[in-house]
Design an enzyme around this catalytic site. Sequence first.
Site, mmCIF file in Angstrom:
data_model
loop_
_atom_site.group_PDB
_atom_site.id
_atom_site.type_symbol
_atom_site.label_atom_id
_atom_site.label_comp_id
_atom_site.label_asym_id
_atom_site.label_seq_id
_atom_site.Cartn_x
_atom_site.Cartn_y
_atom_site.Cartn_z
ATOM 1 N N LYS A 34 0.937 -1.223 -0.002
ATOM 2 C CA LYS A 34 0.148 -0.082 0.204
ATOM 3 C C LYS A 34 1.051 1.201 -0.139
ATOM 4 O O LYS A 34 2.009 1.096 0.282
ATOM 5 C CB LYS A 34 -0.768 0.029 0.983
ATOM 6 C CG LYS A 34 -0.183 0.021 2.660
ATOM 7 C CD LYS A 34 -1.001 -0.316 3.833
ATOM 8 C CE LYS A 34 -0.191 -0.237 5.096
ATOM 9 N NZ LYS A 34 -1.191 -0.483 6.083
ATOM 10 N N TYR A 253 16.591 29.782 9.029
ATOM 11 C CA TYR A 253 15.376 30.438 9.383
ATOM 12 C C TYR A 253 15.484 30.566 10.963
ATOM 13 O O TYR A 253 15.835 29.481 11.625
ATOM 14 C CB TYR A 253 14.074 29.792 9.038
ATOM 15 C CG TYR A 253 13.933 29.815 7.505
ATOM 16 C CD1 TYR A 253 13.490 31.161 6.927
ATOM 17 C CD2 TYR A 253 13.854 28.701 6.857
ATOM 18 C CE1 TYR A 253 13.152 31.132 5.778
ATOM 19 C CE2 TYR A 253 13.444 28.981 5.213
ATOM 20 C CZ TYR A 253 13.383 30.182 4.784
ATOM 21 O OH TYR A 253 13.093 30.301 3.579
HETATM 22 C C1 LIG Z 1 -0.370 -1.784 6.692
HETATM 23 C C2 LIG Z 1 -1.040 -2.853 7.296
HETATM 24 C C3 LIG Z 1 -0.072 -4.327 7.407
HETATM 25 C C4 LIG Z 1 1.516 -4.166 7.221
HETATM 26 O O1 LIG Z 1 1.807 -3.821 8.629
HETATM 27 P P1 LIG Z 1 3.467 -3.624 8.986
HETATM 28 O O2 LIG Z 1 3.658 -3.282 10.237
HETATM 29 O O3 LIG Z 1 3.878 -2.640 8.037
HETATM 30 O O4 LIG Z 1 3.893 -5.142 8.540
HETATM 31 C C5 LIG Z 1 -0.661 -5.274 7.954
HETATM 32 N N1 LIG Z 1 -2.029 -5.467 7.916
HETATM 33 C C6 LIG Z 1 -2.921 -4.029 7.782
HETATM 34 C C7 LIG Z 1 -4.365 -4.185 8.035
HETATM 35 C C8 LIG Z 1 -2.366 -3.046 7.552
HETATM 36 O O5 LIG Z 1 -3.107 -1.970 7.442
#
Ligand SMILES: *Cc1c(COP(=O)(O)O)cnc(C)c1O
Length: 358
Positions: A34, A253
Site C-alpha cells: 500500500k 530560518y
Molecule cells: C499496513 C498493514 C499491514 C502491514 O503492517 P507492517 O507493520 O508494515 O508489517 C498489515 N495489515 C494491515 C491491516 C495493515 O493496514
Amino acid sequence: MSGPRAIIDHAALRHNLDRVRRAAPDSRIWAVIKADAYGHGVEHVWRSLDADGYAVARLAEAEQLRRFGARRPILVMGGVRDVTELQRAAELHCELAVHSPHIGQLLESTRLAEPLKVWLKVNTGMNRLGLPPELVPEWLSRLTGCAAIREAPGLMTHLANADDIGDPATERQCRRLRDIPAPEGTLLNIGNSAGLLGFACARSHWVRPGIMLYGVSPFLRESGVDRDLRPVMTVRAPLVAVNRCRRGDRVGYGGTYECPEDMPIGVIGIGYGDGYPRHAVPGTPVLLDGLRVPLVGRVSMDSITVDLRGVESPVPGTEAVLWGAGLPVEEIAGAAGTIAYELLTGVTARVPREHINL
Ligand SMILES: *Cc1c(COP(=O)(O)O)cnc(C)c1O
C-alpha cells in the site's frame, strides 16, 4: 546541481521477503505494498516480490496494480464503501476485507458478475476496523451461503501493539480470533511484520508483512540490521555549498543555531519539500564521506545545514546519505519524533526513485 534521489535496492527487497519466509515458513504471504509500496514506488516494487499475493489499503491501489499487469491475488484491506466499488473489486478479482456489517449487507444484496473471496475482519482489540467477535459466527454463516462469495470466508485481524514484544495484548488479540467458533479449515490471516517476527500465535495461514519488506525493524528501539533485514531505500542528496561562517554567525530560518567558533557549514540539497522531516532535532546525523555530521539549524523546504567541523576538506557535489545504507531510517525517525513508516511514505514526488538490482 542535481537534487536528492532515492535509490531502491531490489536485491534487498528480495532478501527481506526471504526473511519473511524463514520467519513464517508455514504461512502464505501477502506482501503489503500500500501507499506506493511504502514510498518505494509500487510500479517496480511489486515485480520483485515473489509473494503469494499483494495487500493494499484501497481499491484504487488494486486497480493500479492490475494495470501494471499483476495477476496474483490482491487483498483490499480497506474494503469497499458502495455497490459500485464492490462491483469494481469483483471485476479486478480482488479479495476483500469485510470489516463492517455494511459491507456484509452489500455482499448479500449485490449481484456480481464474478463472486469474490472475502476475509471477515475482526476487531480483537485495536478498535479501529472490524466486526466484534460475537457477530462473526452469524456473518460467517450468512456469507457462506451468499452468491457473491467464492470459497468459505477467512478471518483476519490487525494487531495494535506487536511492536512491543513484552506486551501481552498481542497474545490476547490472537486468542480472541482463534477462539471464534468457525468451521473446520477456516483460514486465518493475522501477522503484520511485528506479529510474524515476534509471536508464534500471529504466524497464521496467511501473514501480511509490510515494513520488514523494506528493511525496517518493526520493533521499538531496533533497526533492521538487528533482524537481518536490509534497507531498501537510501536517500541521497548533494552537498551544494560550504559556507565559512564566523563565530557568532547564525544559521537558517530563525537563526536558531549560533556558530560557537569560526567553522564550515554545509548546505545539503534536501528539505521538507522532499520529505526530510522538518522536526529533525539539531544533531540528527547525516552521512557525508562515511562520516556522521550533525544537522544544525532549521530544516528548510529545499535544504538543510550541517556542521562540517569533522570533515577534513568537504567538496561541493559530494553526495550525502540522509537515511538508508549506513544510516538506519529508524534512527532518523527517532530524531524527528516519528516512525520509519512516516519517513518512507513521506518522500515526495519531487525525489526520483532509482531502482537498482532489478
Ligand atoms: C499496513 C498493514 C499491514 C502491514 O503492517 P507492517 O507493520 O508494515 O508489517 C498489515 N495489515 C494491515 C491491516 C495493515 O493496514
